[in-house]
Design a protein around this motif. Structure first.
Motif, PDB file in Angstrom:
ATOM      1  N   UNK A   1       0.844  -1.180   0.000  1.00  0.00           N
ATOM      2  CA  UNK A   1       0.000   0.000   0.000  1.00  0.00           C
ATOM      3  C   UNK A   1       0.889   1.243   0.000  1.00  0.00           C
ATOM      4  N   UNK A   2       0.666   2.130  -0.950  1.00  0.00           N
ATOM      5  CA  UNK A   2       1.366   3.401  -1.007  1.00  0.00           C
ATOM      6  C   UNK A   2       0.454   4.453  -0.410  1.00  0.00           C
ATOM      7  N   UNK A   3       0.952   5.149   0.622  1.00  0.00           N
ATOM      8  CA  UNK A   3       0.109   6.144   1.283  1.00  0.00           C
ATOM      9  C   UNK A   3       0.352   7.530   0.731  1.00  0.00           C
ATOM     10  N   UNK A   4      -0.704   8.322   0.704  1.00  0.00           N
ATOM     11  CA  UNK A   4      -0.597   9.738   0.357  1.00  0.00           C
ATOM     12  C   UNK A   4      -0.238  10.498   1.628  1.00  0.00           C
ATOM     13  N   UNK A   5      -0.042  11.805   1.514  1.00  0.00           N
ATOM     14  CA  UNK A   5       0.290  12.625   2.677  1.00  0.00           C
ATOM     15  C   UNK A   5      -0.783  12.511   3.760  1.00  0.00           C
ATOM     16  N   UNK A   6      -2.014  12.317   3.379  1.00  0.00           N
ATOM     17  CA  UNK A   6      -3.109  12.217   4.344  1.00  0.00           C
ATOM     18  C   UNK A   6      -3.294  10.831   4.915  1.00  0.00           C
ATOM     19  N   UNK A   7      -2.384   9.900   4.589  1.00  0.00           N
ATOM     20  CA  UNK A   7      -2.492   8.551   5.106  1.00  0.00           C
ATOM     21  C   UNK A   7      -3.441   7.659   4.332  1.00  0.00           C
ATOM     22  N   UNK A   8      -3.887   8.135   3.169  1.00  0.00           N
ATOM     23  CA  UNK A   8      -4.804   7.323   2.362  1.00  0.00           C
ATOM     24  C   UNK A   8      -4.015   6.429   1.418  1.00  0.00           C
ATOM     25  N   UNK A   9      -4.621   5.372   0.976  1.00  0.00           N
ATOM     26  CA  UNK A   9      -4.009   4.450   0.029  1.00  0.00           C
ATOM     27  C   UNK A   9      -4.007   5.100  -1.357  1.00  0.00           C
ATOM     28  N   UNK A  10      -2.841   5.525  -1.823  1.00  0.00           N
ATOM     29  CA  UNK A  10      -2.728   6.235  -3.099  1.00  0.00           C
ATOM     30  C   UNK A  10      -3.220   5.385  -4.262  1.00  0.00           C
ATOM     31  N   UNK A  11      -2.969   4.094  -4.199  1.00  0.00           N
ATOM     32  CA  UNK A  11      -3.419   3.199  -5.273  1.00  0.00           C
ATOM     33  C   UNK A  11      -4.942   3.108  -5.311  1.00  0.00           C
ATOM     34  N   UNK A  12      -5.566   3.042  -4.147  1.00  0.00           N
ATOM     35  CA  UNK A  12      -7.032   2.986  -4.082  1.00  0.00           C
ATOM     36  C   UNK A  12      -7.632   4.285  -4.605  1.00  0.00           C
ATOM     37  N   UNK A  13      -7.019   5.412  -4.257  1.00  0.00           N
ATOM     38  CA  UNK A  13      -7.506   6.706  -4.742  1.00  0.00           C
ATOM     39  C   UNK A  13      -7.393   6.759  -6.259  1.00  0.00           C
ATOM     40  N   UNK A  14      -6.249   6.336  -6.779  1.00  0.00           N
ATOM     41  CA  UNK A  14      -6.037   6.339  -8.229  1.00  0.00           C
ATOM     42  C   UNK A  14      -7.048   5.439  -8.938  1.00  0.00           C
ATOM     43  N   UNK A  15      -7.306   4.269  -8.366  1.00  0.00           N
ATOM     44  CA  UNK A  15      -8.294   3.357  -8.957  1.00  0.00           C
ATOM     45  C   UNK A  15      -9.681   4.001  -8.980  1.00  0.00           C
ATOM     46  N   UNK A  16     -10.047   4.674  -7.876  1.00  0.00           N
ATOM     47  CA  UNK A  16     -11.340   5.350  -7.846  1.00  0.00           C
ATOM     48  C   UNK A  16     -11.407   6.421  -8.927  1.00  0.00           C
ATOM     49  N   UNK A  17     -10.371   7.248  -8.999  1.00  0.00           N
ATOM     50  CA  UNK A  17     -10.354   8.349  -9.972  1.00  0.00           C
ATOM     51  C   UNK A  17     -10.567   7.806 -11.379  1.00  0.00           C
ATOM     52  N   UNK A  18      -9.816   6.793 -11.743  1.00  0.00           N
ATOM     53  CA  UNK A  18      -9.927   6.256 -13.102  1.00  0.00           C
ATOM     54  C   UNK A  18     -11.257   5.558 -13.335  1.00  0.00           C
ATOM     55  N   UNK A  19     -11.751   4.845 -12.326  1.00  0.00           N
ATOM     56  CA  UNK A  19     -13.029   4.145 -12.463  1.00  0.00           C
ATOM     57  C   UNK A  19     -14.196   5.119 -12.583  1.00  0.00           C
ATOM     58  N   UNK A  20     -14.229   6.118 -11.695  1.00  0.00           N
ATOM     59  CA  UNK A  20     -15.326   7.084 -11.748  1.00  0.00           C
ATOM     60  C   UNK A  20     -15.239   7.930 -13.013  1.00  0.00           C
ATOM     61  N   UNK A  21     -14.025   8.294 -13.390  1.00  0.00           N
ATOM     62  CA  UNK A  21     -13.845   9.056 -14.635  1.00  0.00           C
ATOM     63  C   UNK A  21     -14.371   8.251 -15.825  1.00  0.00           C
ATOM     64  N   UNK A  22     -14.109   6.956 -15.847  1.00  0.00           N
ATOM     65  CA  UNK A  22     -14.597   6.107 -16.941  1.00  0.00           C
ATOM     66  C   UNK A  22     -16.127   6.119 -16.985  1.00  0.00           C
ATOM     67  N   UNK A  23     -16.772   6.125 -15.810  1.00  0.00           N
ATOM     68  CA  UNK A  23     -18.234   6.185 -15.768  1.00  0.00           C
ATOM     69  C   UNK A  23     -18.737   7.519 -16.307  1.00  0.00           C
ATOM     70  N   UNK A  24     -18.045   8.598 -15.963  1.00  0.00           N
ATOM     71  CA  UNK A  24     -18.424   9.919 -16.475  1.00  0.00           C
ATOM     72  C   UNK A  24     -18.251   9.993 -17.982  1.00  0.00           C
ATOM     73  N   UNK A  25     -17.181   9.387 -18.493  1.00  0.00           N
ATOM     74  CA  UNK A  25     -16.944   9.370 -19.945  1.00  0.00           C
ATOM     75  C   UNK A  25     -18.063   8.591 -20.638  1.00  0.00           C
TER      76      UNK A  25
END
Length: 164
Positions: A1-25
Motif C-alpha cells: 500500500x502506497x500512502x498519500x500525505x493524508x495517510x490514504x491508500x494512493x493506489x485505491x484513490x487512483x483506482x477510484x479516480x480512473x473508475x469514476x472518470x470512466x463512468x463519467x466518460x
C-alpha cells in the motif's frame, strides 16, 4: 500500500479516480475533465492546484487547463485563489450536482423560448409546429419536475447532512 500525505491508500484513490472518470466518460463527459473532476472529488479538501492535478494524474499543464476550463464552464468546478498566493486552486463543492442541474435549468428555459418562437413561426397546426409544441410541453414538464425535485433534495440533504 502506497500512502498519500493524508495517510490514504494512493493506489485505491487512483483506482477510484480512473473508475469514476470512466463512468463519467460513458455518460458523455470528455475524458480529461472527467479525470480532473474525479481527482478533485476524491481529494480531502475538495481543491487542488494545477500543479497538484498534473502530478496526481500525470498530465500536462495544458491538459489541466483545458479540463478546468470545461469544468468551470459547466459549473462543476470553481476557481479560487490560494490565501496569500497568486496560484489558483480548483474546487469541487459538495453541492456540485445541484449546481450543475440548476444551471441546466437555464439552458432548458432558453430552449423553451426558442421552441415557442418556432411554434409561432411554423404554426401550431402544422406537423412541424405540433412536434415543436410537444417538445416544448416536454421541457416545461421537465422544468417543473426538476424544480420540485431540487426542493425535495434540499430538505433531504439538510436532514441527512445537517445545515451546510
Amino acid at each position: 500500500m502506497t500512502e498519500t500525505a493524508g495517510g490514504r491508500d494512493a493506489e485505491a484513490v487512483s483506482k477510484f479516480v480512473e473508475s469514476f472518470a470512466a463512468q463519467l466518460v460513458e455518460a458523455g463527459m470528455q475524458r480529461m475533465p472527467a479525470r480532473v473532476f474525479a481527482a478533485l472529488l476524491s481529494s480531502d479538501e475538495g481543491a487542488l492546484t494545477s500543479a497538484e492535478l498534473g502530478e496526481l494524474l500525470r498530465i500536462s499543464p495544458a491538459a489541466v487547463s483545458g479540463a478546468v476550463r470545461y469544468l468551470t464552464m459547466t459549473h462543476m468546478v470553481a476557481r479560487e485563489r490560494e490565501p496569500g498566493s497568486r496560484r489558483e486552486r480548483y474546487r469541487v463543492h459538495g453541492d456540485q450536482w445541484y449546481e450543475a442541474l440548476t444551471n441546466r435549468e437555464a439552458v432548458i428555459k432558453r430552449w423553451e423560448v426558442a421552441l415557442r418562437e418556432g411554434v409561432a413561426g411554423l404554426g401550431p397546426d402544422t406537423p412541424a409546429g405540433r412536434r415543436m409544441a410537444e417538445t416544448l410541453a416536454f421541457f416545461e414538464f421537465v422544468e417543473g419536475e426538476i424544480a420540485a425535485m431540487m426542493e425535495r433534495w434540499r430538505v433531504h440533504r439538510e436532514k441527512t447532512f445537517g445545515q451546510t
